[in-house]
Structures are given as structure tokens and as C-alpha cells.
Design a protein around this motif. Structure first.
Motif, PDB file in Angstrom:
ATOM      1  N   TRP A   1      25.874 105.362  70.174  1.00 57.05           N
ATOM      2  CA  TRP A   1      24.726 105.199  69.286  1.00 57.05           C
ATOM      3  C   TRP A   1      24.244 103.758  69.198  1.00 57.05           C
ATOM      4  O   TRP A   1      23.072 103.477  69.418  1.00 57.05           O
ATOM      5  CB  TRP A   1      25.085 105.719  67.886  1.00 57.05           C
ATOM      6  N   TRP A   2      25.129 102.845  68.844  1.00 55.40           N
ATOM      7  CA  TRP A   2      24.693 101.460  68.635  1.00 55.40           C
ATOM      8  C   TRP A   2      25.521 100.516  69.494  1.00 55.40           C
ATOM      9  O   TRP A   2      26.744 100.634  69.509  1.00 55.40           O
ATOM     10  CB  TRP A   2      24.837 101.079  67.159  1.00 55.40           C
ATOM     11  N   PRO A   3      24.878  99.614  70.240  1.00 51.56           N
ATOM     12  CA  PRO A   3      23.422  99.394  70.341  1.00 51.56           C
ATOM     13  C   PRO A   3      22.776 100.144  71.499  1.00 51.56           C
ATOM     14  O   PRO A   3      21.623  99.908  71.829  1.00 51.56           O
ATOM     15  CB  PRO A   3      23.351  97.885  70.578  1.00 51.56           C
ATOM     16  N   GLU A   4      23.537 101.050  72.126  1.00 49.79           N
ATOM     17  CA  GLU A   4      23.042 101.691  73.349  1.00 49.79           C
ATOM     18  C   GLU A   4      21.762 102.501  73.126  1.00 49.79           C
ATOM     19  O   GLU A   4      20.825 102.433  73.936  1.00 49.79           O
ATOM     20  CB  GLU A   4      24.128 102.604  73.938  1.00 49.79           C
ATOM     21  N   LEU A   5      21.726 103.271  72.040  1.00 51.21           N
ATOM     22  CA  LEU A   5      20.571 104.145  71.814  1.00 51.21           C
ATOM     23  C   LEU A   5      19.273 103.363  71.624  1.00 51.21           C
ATOM     24  O   LEU A   5      18.272 103.657  72.295  1.00 51.21           O
ATOM     25  CB  LEU A   5      20.836 105.063  70.625  1.00 51.21           C
ATOM     26  N   PRO A   6      19.218 102.364  70.732  1.00 44.24           N
ATOM     27  CA  PRO A   6      17.959 101.619  70.599  1.00 44.24           C
ATOM     28  C   PRO A   6      17.579 100.845  71.853  1.00 44.24           C
ATOM     29  O   PRO A   6      16.392 100.724  72.174  1.00 44.24           O
ATOM     30  CB  PRO A   6      18.214 100.682  69.411  1.00 44.24           C
ATOM     31  N   VAL A   7      18.562 100.337  72.579  1.00 43.23           N
ATOM     32  CA  VAL A   7      18.247  99.625  73.823  1.00 43.23           C
ATOM     33  C   VAL A   7      17.660 100.591  74.850  1.00 43.23           C
ATOM     34  O   VAL A   7      16.660 100.294  75.516  1.00 43.23           O
ATOM     35  CB  VAL A   7      19.512  98.937  74.385  1.00 43.23           C
ATOM     36  N   GLY A   8      18.269 101.770  74.972  1.00 41.86           N
ATOM     37  CA  GLY A   8      17.744 102.766  75.892  1.00 41.86           C
ATOM     38  C   GLY A   8      16.355 103.238  75.495  1.00 41.86           C
ATOM     39  O   GLY A   8      15.483 103.430  76.353  1.00 41.86           O
ATOM     40  N   ALA A   9      16.147 103.427  74.185  1.00 38.19           N
ATOM     41  CA  ALA A   9      14.827 103.850  73.707  1.00 38.19           C
ATOM     42  C   ALA A   9      13.777 102.784  73.996  1.00 38.19           C
ATOM     43  O   ALA A   9      12.649 103.101  74.412  1.00 38.19           O
ATOM     44  CB  ALA A   9      14.887 104.147  72.212  1.00 38.19           C
TER      45      ALA A   9
ATOM     46  N   LEU B   1       9.146 108.448  86.993  1.00 36.66           N
ATOM     47  CA  LEU B   1       9.863 108.978  85.832  1.00 36.66           C
ATOM     48  C   LEU B   1      11.363 109.081  86.112  1.00 36.66           C
ATOM     49  O   LEU B   1      12.184 108.880  85.213  1.00 36.66           O
ATOM     50  CB  LEU B   1       9.295 110.345  85.457  1.00 36.66           C
ATOM     51  N   ALA B   2      11.716 109.395  87.355  1.00 34.55           N
ATOM     52  CA  ALA B   2      13.133 109.456  87.717  1.00 34.55           C
ATOM     53  C   ALA B   2      13.782 108.081  87.590  1.00 34.55           C
ATOM     54  O   ALA B   2      14.905 107.948  87.075  1.00 34.55           O
ATOM     55  CB  ALA B   2      13.287 109.987  89.142  1.00 34.55           C
ATOM     56  N   VAL B   3      13.086 107.049  88.042  1.00 32.89           N
ATOM     57  CA  VAL B   3      13.628 105.688  87.949  1.00 32.89           C
ATOM     58  C   VAL B   3      13.745 105.257  86.490  1.00 32.89           C
ATOM     59  O   VAL B   3      14.782 104.726  86.058  1.00 32.89           O
ATOM     60  CB  VAL B   3      12.738 104.707  88.740  1.00 32.89           C
ATOM     61  N   ILE B   4      12.693 105.494  85.712  1.00 29.75           N
ATOM     62  CA  ILE B   4      12.700 105.072  84.308  1.00 29.75           C
ATOM     63  C   ILE B   4      13.801 105.782  83.525  1.00 29.75           C
ATOM     64  O   ILE B   4      14.568 105.150  82.784  1.00 29.75           O
ATOM     65  CB  ILE B   4      11.324 105.331  83.668  1.00 29.75           C
ATOM     66  N   THR B   5      13.902 107.096  83.685  1.00 32.77           N
ATOM     67  CA  THR B   5      14.919 107.823  82.921  1.00 32.77           C
ATOM     68  C   THR B   5      16.330 107.511  83.421  1.00 32.77           C
ATOM     69  O   THR B   5      17.290 107.588  82.647  1.00 32.77           O
ATOM     70  CB  THR B   5      14.658 109.340  82.967  1.00 32.77           C
ATOM     71  N   SER B   6      16.456 107.137  84.683  1.00 35.42           N
ATOM     72  CA  SER B   6      17.768 106.696  85.172  1.00 35.42           C
ATOM     73  C   SER B   6      18.176 105.391  84.495  1.00 35.42           C
ATOM     74  O   SER B   6      19.344 105.204  84.123  1.00 35.42           O
ATOM     75  CB  SER B   6      17.734 106.514  86.692  1.00 35.42           C
ATOM     76  N   LEU B   7      17.219 104.486  84.331  1.00 37.03           N
ATOM     77  CA  LEU B   7      17.512 103.234  83.627  1.00 37.03           C
ATOM     78  C   LEU B   7      17.822 103.493  82.152  1.00 37.03           C
ATOM     79  O   LEU B   7      18.701 102.846  81.571  1.00 37.03           O
ATOM     80  CB  LEU B   7      16.330 102.275  83.763  1.00 37.03           C
ATOM     81  N   VAL B   8      17.096 104.440  81.560  1.00 43.95           N
ATOM     82  CA  VAL B   8      17.389 104.814  80.173  1.00 43.95           C
ATOM     83  C   VAL B   8      18.818 105.334  80.064  1.00 43.95           C
ATOM     84  O   VAL B   8      19.567 104.975  79.145  1.00 43.95           O
ATOM     85  CB  VAL B   8      16.381 105.871  79.673  1.00 43.95           C
ATOM     86  N   PHE B   9      19.216 106.168  81.015  1.00 46.34           N
ATOM     87  CA  PHE B   9      20.579 106.699  80.992  1.00 46.34           C
ATOM     88  C   PHE B   9      21.602 105.589  81.208  1.00 46.34           C
ATOM     89  O   PHE B   9      22.684 105.605  80.617  1.00 46.34           O
ATOM     90  CB  PHE B   9      20.752 107.777  82.060  1.00 46.34           C
ATOM     91  N   LEU B  10      21.259 104.634  82.041  1.00 45.60           N
ATOM     92  CA  LEU B  10      22.171 103.520  82.295  1.00 45.60           C
ATOM     93  C   LEU B  10      22.484 102.764  81.011  1.00 45.60           C
ATOM     94  O   LEU B  10      23.621 102.336  80.783  1.00 45.60           O
ATOM     95  CB  LEU B  10      21.549 102.583  83.329  1.00 45.60           C
ATOM     96  N   TYR B  11      21.480 102.621  80.154  1.00 45.28           N
ATOM     97  CA  TYR B  11      21.675 101.908  78.891  1.00 45.28           C
ATOM     98  C   TYR B  11      22.247 102.806  77.801  1.00 45.28           C
ATOM     99  O   TYR B  11      23.121 102.380  77.036  1.00 45.28           O
ATOM    100  CB  TYR B  11      20.347 101.319  78.409  1.00 45.28           C
ATOM    101  N   ALA B  12      21.734 104.038  77.699  1.00 49.92           N
ATOM    102  CA  ALA B  12      22.054 104.877  76.540  1.00 49.92           C
ATOM    103  C   ALA B  12      23.020 106.013  76.838  1.00 49.92           C
ATOM    104  O   ALA B  12      23.623 106.558  75.906  1.00 49.92           O
ATOM    105  CB  ALA B  12      20.766 105.462  75.955  1.00 49.92           C
ATOM    106  N   GLU B  13      23.149 106.429  78.105  1.00 54.20           N
ATOM    107  CA  GLU B  13      23.997 107.562  78.491  1.00 54.20           C
ATOM    108  C   GLU B  13      23.682 108.799  77.648  1.00 54.20           C
ATOM    109  O   GLU B  13      24.575 109.499  77.175  1.00 54.20           O
ATOM    110  CB  GLU B  13      25.477 107.196  78.360  1.00 54.20           C
ATOM    111  N   ASN B  14      22.393 109.058  77.483  1.00 50.69           N
ATOM    112  CA  ASN B  14      21.938 110.111  76.578  1.00 50.69           C
ATOM    113  C   ASN B  14      20.863 110.936  77.284  1.00 50.69           C
ATOM    114  O   ASN B  14      19.740 110.470  77.475  1.00 50.69           O
ATOM    115  CB  ASN B  14      21.375 109.466  75.304  1.00 50.69           C
ATOM    116  N   LEU B  15      21.219 112.158  77.679  1.00 55.03           N
ATOM    117  CA  LEU B  15      20.268 113.010  78.385  1.00 55.03           C
ATOM    118  C   LEU B  15      19.134 113.460  77.474  1.00 55.03           C
ATOM    119  O   LEU B  15      18.004 113.650  77.928  1.00 55.03           O
ATOM    120  CB  LEU B  15      20.987 114.227  78.971  1.00 55.03           C
ATOM    121  N   TRP B  16      19.421 113.631  76.191  1.00 54.28           N
ATOM    122  CA  TRP B  16      18.372 114.040  75.252  1.00 54.28           C
ATOM    123  C   TRP B  16      17.283 112.969  75.178  1.00 54.28           C
ATOM    124  O   TRP B  16      16.087 113.295  75.160  1.00 54.28           O
ATOM    125  CB  TRP B  16      18.975 114.282  73.870  1.00 54.28           C
ATOM    126  N   LEU B  17      17.696 111.726  75.154  1.00 53.00           N
ATOM    127  CA  LEU B  17      16.724 110.635  75.142  1.00 53.00           C
ATOM    128  C   LEU B  17      15.961 110.579  76.467  1.00 53.00           C
ATOM    129  O   LEU B  17      14.751 110.336  76.479  1.00 53.00           O
ATOM    130  CB  LEU B  17      17.437 109.307  74.884  1.00 53.00           C
TER     131      LEU B  17
END
Length: 249
Positions: A89-97, A208-224
Motif C-alpha cells: 500500500w504505502w508508498p507503492e500504491l500512490p507512486v504507481g498511481a 498501454l502495455a508499457v504504462i501498466t507494466s511500469l505501474v505494476f513495477l511500482y505498485a504490484e497491483n493488477l487492480w490499479l
């Protein structure tokens, strides 16, 4: 749990088979166009059947969502590495968002500019026309949601296997590379890039694949990742639509 599940070997094998089925099915579909006799008539009848699009949608949902779900139930796949459970959750989620929002804004702005330039250079073909019609239709957004679900679950399944093999950072990019290679192996995909609409849709999906891969790299959250994917898709299509409206006024 099946044997070798703990070692990750079963997941890796399942991911490779999962990827191989996609170009294999495309090859089979193309081959069926050349069938003669009763088999050819049967295949043509299935393609002309009014319910064929719904059958194709049901098959895609069963494959893209059903196979990863079955792998989770069998203990082959890991919900944590797919980003479904045990989420930081913190700080991974806000960074990924934040990364997702920045990527979405950049994607929408870029495609808005591309749409404007394309229109002003004399082309009257609209980019993302199918997506635009879906957003404008009363229940068209359901199709876009299903598209996001299918893509994100497929990407998560392959990415999770890669993460299980080589770790988070290398696994995210290895999964992305495997998905890209699978797309290139599908018959007709490279040829389709000659069409401006198909090229735009392919590049948008890749972005979108690249962006969401980077989001996962930071947040590890498939829902996000799914939320960012849907937001990016809608924002890009709407940005292109507004660009066409301004250019034609």
C-alpha cells in the motif's frame, strides 16, 4: 496442487503454452479459409452465423480469464505475483498511481496531437473509430471493460510467470517482451500495420502495455493496472475525438 508448482516450472510451462495457443489459433483460422468440401462449408457457415461474434467473445473470455483462474485454483499461478492479493500500500500504491496518471496524460496528449496532424494532412479516416463508437453507444463501454479485463489478466498471467522465474524487475520486462513476441508471431499482424486505423490501435495497446507494466513495477497491483488501462484507453479515444472536432471546425 500439482507437482512442480512450488518450483514455478509448471507456471512457466503453462505460460508458454498459453502464449503459443494464440498464434496457433490464428494460423488454424486462416487455414480453415482454404478448406474444401463439407469441412469448408461448415467453417463458412460458422463464420456467417449471426451468433459468431458472441461465440468468439465467449471463447475469448473463457480463455483469457478462465485459464489464469484455473491456474490459480490448481496452485500453478500465484495471486501475489499476479498482483491480485497481498498488495503493498504505502508508498507503492500512490507512486504507481502517479506513474499511471502521468502515463495516461502523456498517451492522451500524444494521440490527440497525432489525430490533429493526421486530419490536417488530408486524411479523413478517424483513428480509434471502433473504440469511439463503443464509448458513444449506450452499452458500448461494457465491450471496452471486457477488453481491458482480457488483456490485463492475460498480461498478468504471463508477467507473473516471468517474475517467478527471474524476479520482479527483470520479470516485468521479460513478460512484456514475451507478449510482444507473441503479437509479432500472429499471422497478419505485421501486414495490418499498413492500415492507419489498425496501426493506431496496435500502438495504443502497446503503449498501454508499457504504462501498466511500469505501474505494476511500482505498485504490484493488477487492480490499479486495470484502472489505469481503462482510464488511458478512454482518455486517448476522447482526446482523439476532441482533436477531430477542433480540426474540422
Amino acid at each position: 496442487m500439482i507437482p512442480l508448482a512450488d518450483s514455478g516450472v509448471a507456471w512457466l510451462i503453462a505460460a508458454f503454452i498459453y502464449l503459443a495457443v494464440i498464434p496457433a489459433w490464428d494460423c488454424f483460422a486462416r487455414w480453415s479459409l482454404r478448406w474444401a468440401g463439407a469441412a469448408g462449408r461448415l467453417a463458412a457457415g460458422v463464420r456467417r452465423w449471426p451468433g459468431a461474434p458472441w461465440l468468439a467473445l465467449a471463447a475469448r473470455l473463457a480463455y483469457c480469464l478462465g485459464v489464469p483462474y484455473a491456474a490459480l485454483l490448481l496452485g500453478v499461478a500465484d495471486a501475489r505475483r499476479m498482483g491480485l492479493a497481498g498488495l503493498p500500500w504505502w508508498p507503492e500504491l500512490p507512486v504507481g498511481a502517479a506513474a499511471g496518471l502521468a502515463g495516461t496524460a502523456l498517451l492522451a496528449w500524444s494521440w490527440g496531437r497525432v489525430a490533429t496532424v493526421t486530419y490536417r494532412r488530408g486524411s479523413r479516416r478517424r483513428l480509434f473509430l471502433a473504440e469511439w463508437k463503443a464509448l458513444r453507444a449506450p452499452w458500448g463501454w461494457v465491450w471496452l471493460v471486457l477488453e481491458v479485463l482480457c488483456l490485463q489478466m492475460s498480461w498478468a498471467f504471463v508477467r507473473g510467470a516471468a517474475i517467478r522465474l527471474v524476479g520482479l524487475y527483470a520479470g516485468v520486462f521479460l513478460g512484456l517482451a514475451l507478449l510482444g513476441a507473441t503479437w509479432l508471431l500472429r499471422p497478419g499482424r505485421l501486414e495490418s500495420l499498413g492500415d492507419i486505423e489498425a496501426r493506431a490501435s496496435a500502438f495504443l495497446t502497446a503503449g498501454l502495455a508499457v504504462i501498466t507494466s511500469l505501474v505494476f513495477l511500482y505498485a504490484e497491483n493488477l487492480w490499479l493496472c486495470g484502472l489505469v488501462h481503462g482510464l488511458g484507453l478512454a482518455a486517448t479515444v476522447l482526446a482523439a475525438g476532441r482533436a477531430y472536432a477542433r480540426a474540422s471546425s
